[in-house]
Design an enzyme around this catalytic site. Structure first.
Site, PDB file in Angstrom:
ATOM      1  N   ASN A 182      36.752  32.714   8.088  1.00 60.84           N
ATOM      2  CA  ASN A 182      36.799  31.929   9.318  1.00 60.84           C
ATOM      3  C   ASN A 182      38.248  31.511   9.511  1.00 60.84           C
ATOM      4  O   ASN A 182      38.805  30.818   8.670  1.00 60.84           O
ATOM      5  CB  ASN A 182      35.886  30.705   9.185  1.00 60.84           C
ATOM      6  CG  ASN A 182      35.967  29.749  10.374  1.00 60.84           C
ATOM      7  OD1 ASN A 182      35.631  28.583  10.257  1.00 60.84           O
ATOM      8  ND2 ASN A 182      36.399  30.212  11.517  1.00 60.84           N
ATOM      9  N   GLY A 183      38.853  31.951  10.607  1.00 65.39           N
ATOM     10  CA  GLY A 183      40.246  31.624  10.862  1.00 65.39           C
ATOM     11  C   GLY A 183      40.955  32.778  11.517  1.00 65.39           C
ATOM     12  O   GLY A 183      40.308  33.680  12.063  1.00 65.39           O
ATOM     13  N   CYS A 211      45.687  19.079  13.125  1.00 59.95           N
ATOM     14  CA  CYS A 211      46.404  19.898  14.104  1.00 59.95           C
ATOM     15  C   CYS A 211      45.995  19.415  15.493  1.00 59.95           C
ATOM     16  O   CYS A 211      44.804  19.247  15.763  1.00 59.95           O
ATOM     17  CB  CYS A 211      46.019  21.370  13.935  1.00 59.95           C
ATOM     18  SG  CYS A 211      46.683  22.429  15.245  1.00 59.95           S
ATOM     19  N   CYS A 238      46.902  22.319  20.592  1.00 63.45           N
ATOM     20  CA  CYS A 238      46.489  22.698  21.951  1.00 63.45           C
ATOM     21  C   CYS A 238      46.667  21.528  22.935  1.00 63.45           C
ATOM     22  O   CYS A 238      46.566  21.714  24.139  1.00 63.45           O
ATOM     23  CB  CYS A 238      45.080  23.269  21.979  1.00 63.45           C
ATOM     24  SG  CYS A 238      43.884  22.327  21.079  1.00 63.45           S
ATOM     25  N   CYS A 296      34.020  31.716  13.758  1.00 57.44           N
ATOM     26  CA  CYS A 296      33.161  32.204  12.688  1.00 57.44           C
ATOM     27  C   CYS A 296      32.584  31.058  11.863  1.00 57.44           C
ATOM     28  O   CYS A 296      33.108  29.954  11.864  1.00 57.44           O
ATOM     29  CB  CYS A 296      33.948  33.076  11.724  1.00 57.44           C
ATOM     30  SG  CYS A 296      34.680  34.496  12.498  1.00 57.44           S
ATOM     31  N   CYS A 314      44.907  28.294  21.228  1.00 53.91           N
ATOM     32  CA  CYS A 314      44.829  28.157  19.774  1.00 53.91           C
ATOM     33  C   CYS A 314      45.140  29.504  19.140  1.00 53.91           C
ATOM     34  O   CYS A 314      44.660  30.522  19.599  1.00 53.91           O
ATOM     35  CB  CYS A 314      43.425  27.716  19.366  1.00 53.91           C
ATOM     36  SG  CYS A 314      43.220  27.652  17.571  1.00 53.91           S
ATOM     37  N   TYR A 372      34.643  19.244  19.700  1.00 53.34           N
ATOM     38  CA  TYR A 372      33.687  20.148  20.320  1.00 53.34           C
ATOM     39  C   TYR A 372      32.941  21.109  19.380  1.00 53.34           C
ATOM     40  O   TYR A 372      31.746  21.281  19.494  1.00 53.34           O
ATOM     41  CB  TYR A 372      34.404  20.965  21.400  1.00 53.34           C
ATOM     42  CG  TYR A 372      33.572  22.087  21.977  1.00 53.34           C
ATOM     43  CD1 TYR A 372      32.426  21.828  22.713  1.00 53.34           C
ATOM     44  CD2 TYR A 372      33.921  23.417  21.760  1.00 53.34           C
ATOM     45  CE1 TYR A 372      31.653  22.867  23.223  1.00 53.34           C
ATOM     46  CE2 TYR A 372      33.150  24.457  22.279  1.00 53.34           C
ATOM     47  CZ  TYR A 372      32.023  24.172  23.008  1.00 53.34           C
ATOM     48  OH  TYR A 372      31.255  25.186  23.502  1.00 53.34           O
ATOM     49  N   ASP A 407      32.602  14.620  29.591  1.00 53.82           N
ATOM     50  CA  ASP A 407      32.616  15.961  29.001  1.00 53.82           C
ATOM     51  C   ASP A 407      33.680  15.993  27.909  1.00 53.82           C
ATOM     52  O   ASP A 407      34.509  15.087  27.815  1.00 53.82           O
ATOM     53  CB  ASP A 407      32.919  17.007  30.091  1.00 53.82           C
ATOM     54  CG  ASP A 407      32.389  18.393  29.713  1.00 53.82           C
ATOM     55  OD1 ASP A 407      31.936  18.569  28.558  1.00 53.82           O
ATOM     56  OD2 ASP A 407      32.436  19.298  30.563  1.00 53.82           O
ATOM     57  N   ASP A 408      33.651  17.062  27.094  1.00 54.55           N
ATOM     58  CA  ASP A 408      34.598  17.122  25.976  1.00 54.55           C
ATOM     59  C   ASP A 408      35.895  17.813  26.330  1.00 54.55           C
ATOM     60  O   ASP A 408      36.866  17.729  25.581  1.00 54.55           O
ATOM     61  CB  ASP A 408      33.953  17.827  24.774  1.00 54.55           C
ATOM     62  CG  ASP A 408      33.427  19.179  25.168  1.00 54.55           C
ATOM     63  OD1 ASP A 408      34.239  20.084  25.407  1.00 54.55           O
ATOM     64  OD2 ASP A 408      32.201  19.325  25.273  1.00 54.55           O
ATOM     65  N   CYS A 413      41.844  21.209  12.077  1.00 50.60           N
ATOM     66  CA  CYS A 413      41.637  21.367  13.529  1.00 50.60           C
ATOM     67  C   CYS A 413      40.871  20.178  14.112  1.00 50.60           C
ATOM     68  O   CYS A 413      39.681  20.002  13.856  1.00 50.60           O
ATOM     69  CB  CYS A 413      40.862  22.652  13.798  1.00 50.60           C
ATOM     70  SG  CYS A 413      40.388  22.815  15.528  1.00 50.60           S
ATOM     71  N   GLY A 430      29.291  31.331  15.919  1.00 46.32           N
ATOM     72  CA  GLY A 430      29.516  32.730  16.267  1.00 46.32           C
ATOM     73  C   GLY A 430      28.207  33.429  16.548  1.00 46.32           C
ATOM     74  O   GLY A 430      27.278  33.331  15.747  1.00 46.32           O
TER      75      GLY A 430
HETATM   76  S1  SF4 Z   1      45.438  24.551  18.306  1.00 42.89           S
HETATM   77 FE1  SF4 Z   1      43.723  23.193  18.898  1.00 42.89          FE
HETATM   78  S2  SF4 Z   1      41.866  24.400  18.532  1.00 42.89           S
HETATM   79 FE2  SF4 Z   1      43.558  25.412  17.410  1.00 42.89          FE
HETATM   80  S3  SF4 Z   1      43.541  24.580  15.325  1.00 42.89           S
HETATM   81 FE3  SF4 Z   1      44.956  23.309  16.509  1.00 42.89          FE
HETATM   82  S4  SF4 Z   1      43.675  21.615  17.315  1.00 42.89           S
HETATM   83 FE4  SF4 Z   1      42.300  23.249  16.652  1.00 42.89          FE
END
Ligand code: SF4
Length: 470
Positions: A112-113, A443, A446, A12, A392, A252, A355-356, A246, A38
């Protein structure tokens, strides 16, 4: 056949404006700039005196707000939202901003979240008689506020937010205030801007640029900013946690022309490429990005390696999120609908393809074979982040863990799957260096499987509200 991007999708984008005679028109433009966050639905709620006007619809911003819809959005304050569903399915009832009438007056909210304890709270509220009109986790906050006995909007919002956990960069609007809050870990971005005498809030600063607003600062993790006739006030009413912004917003999601978490996104992406070149060098003739999101990292790779950069792949910008092939019997067009290789650049060359991310691996394999079909002698794939091994739970729509190729395959197995001559990922340390990690403020879950907020289900992506945690 429906073709999809093999990418994580963002959830979002939010936009808010206080005290401008063209509030709804500027919100429309702001949402236009945030469209990449979004594309399923969009909405604006404006405030005209003590009355709120709502326009929401399914589809892209330009489709949802024809001129007559914008004319109905009267008033000098507004909040708006673009959405890709994470918690809650893709229907008009889930389009935001959500609006509710309470004994204290009308209120609207957009978010958003993703709230990780949404199911538990919703079950409890329903047991106590609350009737939900959507399947969105955001509505929980409105219900908690409506039930609060607190004297002010701010206090009832704080009371509600103390009960939820997870990721939220949200905007709340009543007839007398506009409130912006970022969860204590600050997963998603949210910035403050100014335009003449008006205050602006947006998920990304690219929205400020479009309307000519000036970036002032980010809303800090755990901060609540209250804008009212009293002016702008900053509060810290929530329990503090170590920040977990994040990092994939840099890799990305966010637009390269945005400035988030204190740095320009393009600059960070280029640093990822520079770092990648030092960690995964290769002898080659040309660096080619997978457009659009691989471009900045490829520029960094080319700059650091001294290998020339060329746009050897061209993207068709006029393809929507999904594409229905006219006749399946003709052939599988696959990734060619979106990308095509420039043969005159690629033929006979050793290509570094940047690529990312590799999510499932299916798209990467098609791109590698497209580059080979255009005559590449060698294809060396380079990825500007570490292998994605977990989903995520904080507001990004991701595949299940079992669908993430790096969760179940080694780098060499992935290389074989995508049929590249070599494959190199950026290391976690390289990613941390490139984003300027000094205070453990991001964070990386992932990539590391270490989640800053525990999530009740292991085998799902985003929490669906009617899915019971096990
Ligand atoms: S898990 Fe990955 S995509 Fe989700 S908030 Fe953490 S770093 Fe971002």
């Amino acid at each position: 056949m429906i073709t999809h991007d093999d990418h994580f999708r963002d959830a979002c984008g939010v936009f808010g404006i206080w005290n401008h005679p063209e509030a709804a028109n500027l919100a429309y433009l702001g949402l236009y700039a945030l469209q990449h966050r979004g594309q399923e639905s969009a909405g604006i709620v404006s405030v005209n005196g003590s009355q709120m006007c709502v326009e929401r619809g399914m589809g892209m911003v330009a489709d949802v707000f024809p001129k007559r819809a914008l004319r109905r959005l009267k008033g000098n304050r507004a909040i708006g939202h673009v959405r890709y569903s994470t918690a809650g399915d893709s229907r008009l009832v889930n389009a935001q901003p959500l609006k509710l009438d309470s004994y204290r007056g009308e209120m609207a909210i957009c978010h958003n979240g993703n709230l990780v304890n949404a199911y538990l709270i919703r079950s409890e509220l329903e047991r106590r008689g609350s009737i939900f009109t959507s399947t969105s986790d955001t509505e929980i906050i409105l219900h908690l506020m409506a039930r609060s006995g607190a004297q002010t909007w701010e206090d009832s919002l704080v009371e509600a937010l103390r009960q939820v956990d997870g990721a939220y960069s949200l905007l709340f609007q009543s007839s007398d205030c506009l409130i912006a809050v970022r969860d204590p870990r600050g997963f998603r971005p949210l910035s403050i801007g100014k335009l003449d005498g008006a205050m602006i809030l947006a998920s990304e600063t690219c929205a400020f640029d479009l309307i000519g607003a000036r970036f002032v600062r980010d809303v800090e993790p755990g901060e609540m900013v209250v804008i009212s006739e009293r002016g702008v006030e900053s509060h810290r009413p929530l329990e503090q946690h170590p920040p977990a912004q994040c990092v994939f917003e840099y890799v990305y999601f966010s637009r390269p022309d945005s400035h988030i978490f204190g740095r320009g996104v393009h600059e960070v992406r280029k640093s990822l490429g520079i770092q990648l070149a030092s960690e995964a060098p290769v002898k080659a003739d040309l660096v080619v990005p997978v457009p659009d999101s691989g471009v900045a990292a490829a520029l960094g790779y080319a700059q650091a390696s001294g290998i020339p950069f060329e746009m050897g792949l061209v993207r068709n910008h006029y393809v929507g999120r999904t594409f229905i092939e006219p006749r399946q019997s003709i052939r599988d067009f696959g990734v060619k609908i979106k990308l095509n290789a420039v043969r005159t650049l690629i033929e006979g060359k050793r290509i570094v393809l940047v690529d990312d991310s590799i999510v499932r691996g299916t798209t990467s394999r098609k791109i590698v074979s497209m580059v080979r079909a255009a005559g590449a002698r060698e294809v060396h794939m380079r990825i500007s982040c570490p292998p994605t091994i977990g989903p995520c739970y904080y507001g990004i729509d991701t595949p299940l863990r079992s669908e993430l190729i790096a969760a179940t395959h080694s780098v060499d197995e992935i290389r074989k799957r995508v049929r590249a001559d070599s494959l190199g990922y950026l290391s976690l340390q390289g990613l941390q260096r490139a984003v300027g990690e000094t205070h453990k403020s991001f964070c990386y879950a992932c990539y590391t499987d270490k989640y800053p907020v525990p999530f009740p289900r292991e085998d799902t992506s985003q929490l669906k509200l009617f899915q019971k945690p096990r």
